[in-house]
Scaffold this motif. Structure first.
Motif, PDB file in Angstrom:
ATOM      1  N   GLU B 785      50.801  38.599  31.497  1.00  0.00           N
ATOM      2  CA  GLU B 785      49.595  38.965  32.239  1.00  0.00           C
ATOM      3  C   GLU B 785      48.633  37.785  32.278  1.00  0.00           C
ATOM      4  N   VAL B 788      49.274  35.621  35.105  1.00  0.00           N
ATOM      5  CA  VAL B 788      48.810  36.126  36.393  1.00  0.00           C
ATOM      6  C   VAL B 788      47.325  35.825  36.541  1.00  0.00           C
ATOM      7  N   ARG B 789      46.623  36.009  35.444  1.00  0.00           N
ATOM      8  CA  ARG B 789      45.190  35.679  35.482  1.00  0.00           C
ATOM      9  C   ARG B 789      45.009  34.191  35.766  1.00  0.00           C
ATOM     10  N   ASN B 808      45.263  39.755  42.763  1.00  0.00           N
ATOM     11  CA  ASN B 808      44.602  40.815  42.019  1.00  0.00           C
ATOM     12  C   ASN B 808      45.330  42.130  42.206  1.00  0.00           C
ATOM     13  N   LEU B 811      48.447  42.157  40.214  1.00  0.00           N
ATOM     14  CA  LEU B 811      48.153  42.336  38.803  1.00  0.00           C
ATOM     15  C   LEU B 811      47.889  43.800  38.516  1.00  0.00           C
ATOM     16  N   LYS B 814      50.968  45.797  38.559  1.00  0.00           N
ATOM     17  CA  LYS B 814      51.734  45.456  37.374  1.00  0.00           C
ATOM     18  C   LYS B 814      51.222  46.213  36.173  1.00  0.00           C
ATOM     19  N   SER B 926      42.911  46.146  32.274  1.00  0.00           N
ATOM     20  CA  SER B 926      43.699  45.381  31.315  1.00  0.00           C
ATOM     21  C   SER B 926      43.174  45.575  29.914  1.00  0.00           C
TER      22      SER B 926
END
Lengths: 210, 962
Positions: B785, B788-789, B808, B811, B814, B926
C-alpha cells in the motif's frame, strides 16, 4: 620510515611504498569458496571458485602464496600495452598515464605471481625500460628547474615511486629558489626546518589511518 | 570489326612467356590471378583495381592452376612445387595442402558442389580429392602426356580431361572408368608447357568445347563424344584458351595469334574480336553483366568491358533453369547430382558417413533458400569457408558450433540431420590436446589420448573443500563423463567388435575399498550418462534408460521412446532429452524432455523441449536452484517454469549482448546469473589449458524494443515477477508439506519490495513519456500500500491530477477488497505459524477477562502501546503463560473478533461517507485497515496491525476506561 635525521632521504622507503600499493585492488580467480570479507576499505567478495573477483593486492598475494587463487594481470601489464607505453614514453616529453603504483604492483606481481603473467620476462624488461625512460626524463626535467628558477613544478602522471624519489630534492630546491627570489624570506631561515617536519608527519599520519 | 587497344595492368612479373590464370569470384567482387613464373596468388578487388591486391605466397614455385569452389568460399591452387593448396576465399587464409604430386601440377577443378577437387599435371594420374577430409577418392590413369585441363561436367557424371598431346578422355565419375578416348583431336603441344590445351563444358553440360587442329573450336556431344560442329574463323594460330559465357550463348577464345574472339555459339559465328600485344593465356567471364577478365603471358591482366556488343543478348542473361542471375555455383544443382556424387562418395569409405547427407542437404537447402541466398550469399556464405566445414565434419562435433557463421555452417553441412547425443559441458576431442569430458560448476574432467590410452584428470574448482582425486589412466577410451560431489561416471562407445561399451563409476570417498564398479554392455552402446545423489543413469542406443545405484546395483531399466540427445542429473532428479521425430525440413529439431524422480520412482515433468529454429541443443542441465535449463546453438537460454502450466522462459539471448563476436559456452546458472566461458569467435568452446575463467552474465528476457526506452526496468520488472512466482510456488509447496516457510516469506517480501520499487520507477518513466494507461496498469500491480501512496505522491509531484485521481480510486478498491480478505483471514490462517501465538493468546486473554464491550476488548489488546497500564502489564504476563496452551480456545474466540472487526469496519464506512474529499477518505480507510497486509508473515501481522490501527481510532476511549 626513513630517518628524519637525513634530510635528503625520501619521505618513504621503497618497502613503505610497497605497503601502500598493496591496497590497490586487482582481479583474482580464487579456487576456493569464501564469504565476503568486510574491510574498512570496503567489502570484497564473496569469492567463488573460478569466478573472477576484485581483491586488494595484499589479499591476492596472500591467497596466491597459499595456492588459493590465480592473479589476473591487469590490462596495462600486457606486453602490447607496455610496448605502446614505452614507445610513447620515448617519443614524447610527457609522462604516460600508468597506475600510480605501477612500479610496486608490477614488482609484487612479478615476485609472487610469475606463473599468472603471460610473457613475464618480456613484461619485466618492458616495465624496467619504462621505469628507466621515465627516471631519465625526470632527471632531464629537473635540469630545467635550475635553468628557469621556477617556484613550482607540474609533473602530471608521476607515479608514487618516482614522486618519492624526487620529492625531497625538488621541494627543497623550489623552496630555496623561492627564498632566494623573495627578499623578505631571506631573514627567516629558521622557518625551513619546521616545514620539513610537517612534510614528514603527513605520511606518518596516513599510515596510521590505514 | 573494330580494333581497340586495352590497357592491362601488371599483376605478376614474368620475363618469359608463362601460363597465367585468372578467375572471377562468383559475386564478381574479386579477381584472382596467378602466374607460373610467380609464386604468389593475387586477389584483386574488382571494384577498385588500383588498390593493392592481397598476395598469397604459400607456394614455393610458380602457380599454374587456380580453381574456385562454386560458392566461392574456397580457392584451390596447383603449382610447379607439386602441391595443391586450399585457401579460404576471399580472406585468403591458407587452409591446407590438400594433396601433393611428384611432378608439377597443371590443372585443378572443383565439381559443382565443391566437394571434389580434381588435380592433375605431369604425373600420370588425375587425382580426385575429397575436399571434406582431404582423402583421395580416386586416381584416374590413362593420359600419356601431362594433363593440362580438367572439366567436371555440370551434371557431375563425367570428367573431361585433355593432355598436352591433344588427347581428350571422358571419365565416368561413378566407376572411374574411361568412357571415350579421343586421340589427337586438339593441338599437340608436346612438352611445351607455356601453352596449355583447354577444354570446357557449356553450362548445361551437353557440349564440350575443345580447341581443334585447324585453329578452330570443336564441339563434342556429351554422351556419345561425337563431333557436333566447329567454330572456325579468324584465328590464324591454334587456340590456347576458351571460356563459355555464363549463359552458354557465347564462347571467348584466345589464340596464339594474340587475339580474342567472341563467338555466338548458336550462329556459329564470331561476333567480336580484340587484339593484344601478348598472347592471352586465360580469360574469365564476369559472373554478372557483360565483361571478360583476361590475363596475358606476361602476367598483365585487365577487364574487357562489353565484349558482347550491346545490341546482342548479354552473356549473363537468360541463365536457364535454376541458375541464379549471378550464376552462383552453389545454386547450380541438378536432380541427378546427389545420386551421382553420392555414388562417388561411396568410393571413399572414410568419408561416407559425413559426405552423403551433407550433399543431399545442400541441394535441398539451396532450393528452399534460393531467394534469400541470392541476397545474402555474398556476405554470408563467404564468411563460411567451406574448408571449415571440412574441419568440423572431421572432428564430428557439429553441435558445438555456435555463433553466426557457425550455425550457418551447420545448417549447410549438418542440415536436417538428427542431432547426435552429447554430454553437457564436454568439448570435442582435439588430437594432441587435453579436452573436457565434463565441465560443470563443481569441477571438470579432462582427458588426453596418448599412445592408445588416455589420461584422465578430475579437478574441482574449489580446492579447499572438494575431494582430491588422483589422475587415472583410461584403457577404455572414455568419451563421456559426468561429475558431482560424490563421484564420477565414465562411459565409452563401442569401437568395433572387440571393444564394447563400458560404464564405470568412481566414487570419491567411500567407507569400503574397491567401491569402484563398471558395467559392460554387449551389443549395446551407451549414448549419454548422468549422475545424481545415489544413482547413476546411462541411456543406450536401444533407447533404454538404465539406472544403477551408487554401489552398482542395477536398479531400473526403462524404455524411452526416442533416441537420446542428452541427460542431466540433480539430486533425485534425472532429466532426459530425446528425439520425438526426425527434424522438420526447416531444420528444427523435435525434442522432448522428461524429468524422473529416481527416489520416488515418479515422472513429475514431461514435455516438448523448445529450441530456436535452426539451432541445436548445446547445453542442458539444472540451475543451482534445481531449475531445468537448456541452451541452444543460437545462444538462447531457456529455463523451465511452472507458470502457465509448465513452460520454458527464454532468459538469456547471446545475440542481445553479443559484442565483437564472442561465443558463450555455458557451464551453469543460478537464479539471476549465467555462468559461462567466453570464447573469442571463431572458437566456440574453451580449451582446457589455461584453466578457463567463468564469466557471469545477467539473465534477461529478450524484450522487444519498447517505446518507453526503459528496457532495464522492464527487464527487472519481469525478472522480479518471475522470482516472486517461483518463491510463492515454493512457499505453497512447503506449506503443503507442513514445513516452516518464514525464510521464504522473508525472501518473498524482499522481492516484493524490490518489485514495487521497480514498478514505481517504471511508472515514473511512463509518466515522463506520457503513457498514462500503462502507468495505471502498473499501479494495479503494486503490492504494498505504501508503494501505491508513493505512486500517488509521484504523479502529484509530476502534476498529473488526472492520474492521481485514478490511482486514488485504485487504492480505494484495493483497500476495500483487502479488508474483506482480511476479515476472512484469521480463521483460515490462525494456526499457520508461531508468530500468531502471542496475539491469539492475548486475544483469548482479553476476551476472557474483559469480554463485555468490544471497544474495551480491542483496547486491552494493545499491550505494546507505550502508555502501558497495570492491567495491561498483567495481560502481557497472561499470554506468555498461555502461549503454548489452548489453541482451540483461541480458535473459538476468533469469530468474536471477526465480528468486532466487522463492526468497526462498518462504523468506519459510515464515518467515511460523511467525508468530503477523496484523499482524506482514503486516508481514513487505510487507517482502519492493516497498514501492511502483504508484509512478511502476511495474515498474522496483518491482523495485528489491524488491531493496532483499531487501537489508534479507539485510543481516547481506552484512556477513558483505563
Amino acid at each position: 620510515m626513513a630517518s628524519a635525521s637525513d634530510p635528503h632521504a625520501s619521505a618513504f622507503s621503497a618497502a613503505e611504498l610497497e605497503f601502500l600499493a598493496e591496497d590497490e585492488t586487482i582481479e583474482i580467480v580464487p579456487n576456493l569458496k569464501m564469504d565476503a570479507l568486510n574491510f574498512i576499505s570496503g567489502d570484497f567478495g564473496p569469492f567463488r571458485p573460478q569466478i573472477p573477483a576484485q581483491a586488494p593486492l595484499w589479499l591476492a598475494v596472500a591467497l596466491k602464496k597459499r595456492g588459493k587463487c590465480t592473479i589476473r594481470a591487469p590490462e596495462w601489464m600486457s606486453v602490447v600495452n607496455l610496448t605502446q607505453v614505452l614507445e610513447a614514453e620515448r617519443d614524447s616529453d610527457k609522462f604516460q598515464p600508468l597506475p600510480f603504483h605501477y612500479v610496486e604492483i608490477s614488482r609484487l606481481l612479478i615476485d609472487h605471481a610469475r606463473d599468472d603473467i603471460p610473457d613475464i620476462y618480456m613484461v619485466r624488461s618492458l616495465v624496467e625500460d619504462i621505469k628507466d625512460v621515465r627516471f631519465h626524463k625526470i632527471g632531464k626535467g629537473l635540469e630545467s628547474i635550475s635553468a628557469g628558477g621556477t617556484f613550482a613544478l607540474k609533473l602530471k602522471n608521476l607515479s608514487a615511486m618516482e614522486a618519492n624519489i624526487v620529492r625531497p630534492f625538488v621541494t627543497r630546491a623550489l623552496e630555496t629558489f623561492y627564498k632566494l627570489g623573495s627578499s623578505d624570506m631571506i631573514q627567516e631561515t629558521d622557518h625551513a626546518p619546521n616545514r620539513q617536519q610537517t612534510a614528514d608527519r603527513g605520511p606518518r599520519r596516513q599510515l596510521k589511518d590505514r | 570489326m573494330k580494333i581497340r587497344t586495352m590497357k592491362l595492368r601488371e599483376a605478376h612479373t614474368a620475363a618469359d612467356d608463362s601460363v597465367c590464370s585468372i578467375l572471377w569470384a562468383s559475386d564478381a567482387g574479386h579477381i584472382v590471378t596467378a602466374s607460373s613464373s610467380d609464386n604468389a596468388i593475387c586477389i584483386h578487388d574488382a571494384s577498385a583495381p588500383s588498390n593493392a591486391p592481397r598476395f598469397l605466397r604459400n607456394h614455393s614455385e610458380g602457380v599454374t592452376a587456380l580453381a574456385l569452389s562454386p560458392n566461392s568460399t574456397c580457392l584451390a591452387s596447383g603449382s610447379l612445387d607439386h602441391s595443391v593448396k586450399l585457401y579460404k576465399f576471399p580472406g585468403g587464409d591458407f587452409e591446407t595442402n590438400i594433396t601433393r604430386f611428384t611432378l608439377p601440377i597443371r590443372a585443378v577443378a572443383f565439381n559443382k558442389s565443391g566437394t571434389i577437387l580434381a588435380a592433375a599435371g605431369d604425373d600420370e594420374g588425375i587425382k580426385l580429392v575429397n575436399t571434406i577430409d582431404g582423402t583421395i577418392a580416386r586416381v584416374l590413369k590413362g593420359h600419356k602426356g601431362s594433363v593440362t585441363s580438367l572439366a567436371f561436367d555440370p551434371k557431375t557424371e563425367y570428367l573431361a580431361s585433355l593432355d598436352s598431346n591433344g588427347t581428350v578422355i571422358y571419365w565416368e565419375l561413378q566407376s572411374g572408368s574411361t568412357l571415350h578416348v579421343l586421340k589427337a583431336i586438339a593441338p599437340n603441344n608436346g612438352s611445351d608447357v607455356s601453352v596449355m590445351n583447354i577444354l570446357a563444358w557449356n553450362q548445361d553440360g551437353d557440349l564440350l568445347a575443345v580447341p581443334g587442329l585447324k585453329n578452330n573450336v570443336v564441339l563434342y556431344d556429351r554422351d556419345t563424344a561425337e563431333k557436333l560442329f566447329s567454330l572456325s574463323g579468324d584465328h590464324s594460330q591454334p587456340i590456347c584458351f576458351l571460356s563459355w559465357s555464363p549463359n552458354g550463348k557465347y564462347i571467348a577464345t584466345s589464340g596464339l595469334d594474340k587475339q580474342i574472339l567472341i563467338w555466338d555459339v548458336d550462329k556459329k559465328q564470331d561476333i567480336e574480336r580484340q587484339k593484344f600485344s601478348e598472347c592471352i593465356t586465360c580469360m574469365a567471364w564476369k559472373p554478372e553483366g557483360n565483361a571478360l577478365a583476361v590475363i596475358d603471358a606476361k602476367g598483365k591482366y585487365g577487364v574487357w568491358e562489353s565484349p558482347v556488343p550491346s545490341t546482342m543478348k548479354s552473356p549473363t542473361e537468360d541463365i536457364p533453369g535454376f541458375y541464379s542471375k549471378n550464376s552462383n555455383g552453389l545454386l547450380l544443382f541438378d536432380e541427378e547430382e546427389p545420386c551421382a556424387s553420392g555414388n562417388l562418395s561411396d568410393l571413399n569409405e572414410d568419408s561416407h558417413g559425413d559426405f552423403e547427407p551433407i550433399r543431399r542437404k545442400r541441394s535441398r537447402k539451396h532450393s528452399s533458400y534460393d531467394d534469400e541466398l541470392e541476397e545474402d550469399v555474398n556476405d554470408e556464405l563467404e564468411t563460411v569457408p567451406k574448408v571449415e566445414t571440412h574441419k568440423k565434419a572431421f572432428y564430428g562435433h557439429k553441435e558445438n558450433l555456435s555463433g553466426k557463421s557457425g550455425s550457418r555452417n551447420m545448417m549447410i553441412t549438418a542440415g536436417a540431420k538428427m542431432q547426435e547425443a552429447f554430454q553437457p559441458g564436454a568439448t570435442p576431442a582435439q588430437p594432441g590436446k587435453r579436452h573436457f569430458l565434463c565441465y560443470n560448476m563443481l569441477g571438470s574432467i579432462t582427458t588426453m589420448e596418448h599412445e592408445g590410452y588416455s589420461h584422465i584428470e578430475i579437478d574441482f574448482h574449489d580446492t579447499n573443500s572438494g575431494p582430491r582425486v588422483s589422475a587415472m589412466t583410461d584403457y577404455f577410451g572414455f568419451t563421456m563423463a559426468s561429475l558431482n560431489e560424490n563421484g564420477s561416471v565414465f562411459a565409452n562407445p563401442c569401437k568395433g567388435d572387440k571393444n564394447m561399451s563400458t560404464l564405470m563409476y568412481r566414487p570419491f570417498s567411500s567407507w569400503a575399498n574397491n567401491s569402484e564398479w563398471s558395467m559392460r554392455f554387449e551389443g549395446e552402446e551407451v549414448r549419454a550418462i548422468a549422475l545424481g545423489s545415489g544413482w547413476v543413469a546411462a541411456i543406450t542406443n536401444f533407447n533404454s534408460l538404465r539406472i544403477f545405484t551408487e554401489g552398482g546395483l542395477q536398479r531400473y531399466i526403462l524404455s524411452l521412446d526416442g533416441p537420446v540427445v542428452t541427460a542431466a542429473g540433480y539430486k533425485d532428479e534425472l532429466a532426459v532429452v530425446t528425439h520425438i521425430s526426425p527434424p522438420l525440413p526447416t531444420d528444427e529439431q523435435i525434442l522432448e524432455f522428461r524429468v524422473f524422480n529416481i527416489s520416488h520412482g515418479s515422472q513429475p515433468l514431461r514435455g516438448r523441449l523448445p529450441l530456436t529454429p535452426g539451432s541445436k541443443l548445446t547445453w542442458f542441465g539444472f540451475s543451482e536452484e534445481g531449475q531445468l535449463s537448456s541452451f541452444d546453438s543460437k545462444g538462447i537460454l531457456r529455463v523451465f517454469t511452472s507458470q502457465f502450466g509448465g513452460t520454458w522462459l527464454p532468459l538469456f539471448s547471446a545475440s542481445k549482448i553479443k559484442k565483437s563476436e564472442e561465443n558463450y559456452w555455458v557451464a551453469g546458472l543460478n537464479a539471476s546469473k549465467l555462468f559461462c566461458i567466453v570464447c573469442k569467435s571463431p572458437e566456440s568452446f574453451p580449451q582446457s589449458t589455461p584453466k578457463p575463467v567463468l564469466t557471469l552474465l545477467d539473465l534477461s528476457f529478450p524484450l522487444a524494443a519498447s517505446d518507453l526506452g526503459a528496457d532495464c526496468l522492464e527487464n527487472e520488472f519481469m525478472m522480479n515477477n518471475m522470482h516472486l512466482s517461483r518463491i510463492q510456488r515454493s512457499i505453497e509447496e512447503r506449506a503443503d508439506s507442513g514445513l516452516d516457510c518464514t525464510l521464504l516469506d522473508d525472501e518473498a517480501f524482499t522481492v516484493e519490495t524490490s518489485l514495487d520499487r521497480c514498478i514505481l520507477r517504471l511508472i515514473a518513466s511512463c509518466c515522463n513519456s506520457d503513457k498514462p494507461v500503462r502507468a495505471t496498469e502498473l499501479v494495479k500491480l503494486l503490492s504494498l500500500e505504501k508503494s501505491v501512496r508513493g505512486a500517488i505522491k509521484l504523479v502529484t509531484a509530476l502534476k498529473l491530477p488526472n492520474l492521481a485521481e485514478r490511482f486514488n480510486n485504485i487504492l480505494e478498491e484495493k483497500l476495500l477488497s483487502e479488508k474483506k480478505e482480511n476479515i476472512a483471514l484469521p480463521d483460515s490462517k490462525s494456526n499457520c505459524n508461531g508468530s500468531i501465538k502471542p496475539e491469539v493468546a492475548s486475544t483469548k486473554f482479553f476476551t476472557a477477562e474483559i469480554n463485555r464491550v468490544s471497544e474495551t476488548a480491542v483496547a486491552s489488546r494493545v499491550h505494546t502501546f507505550p502508555s502501558t497500564s497495570n492491567t495491561r502489564a498483567r495481560n502481557a504476563e497472561e499470554p506468555t503463560k498461555d502461549r503454548n496452551g489452548n489453541i482451540e480456545e483461541s480458535k473459538s474466540m476468533t469469530p468474536g473478533r471477526t465480528a468486532d472487526l466487522k463492526a468497526t469496519g462498518k462504523g468506519n464506512g459510515v464515518h467515511n461517507a460523511g467525508e468530503a474529499t477523496k484523499a482524506t477518505k482514503v486516508d481514513q480507510l487505510s487507517s482502519s485497515r492493516p497498514s501492511n497486509p502483504f508484509a512478511k508473515s502476511s495474515s498474522n501481522q496483518g491482523s495485528s496491525s489491524l488491531l493496532d490501527s483499531l487501537k489508534k481510532t479507539k485510543k481516547t476511549d481506552v484512556k477513558g476506561k483505563v
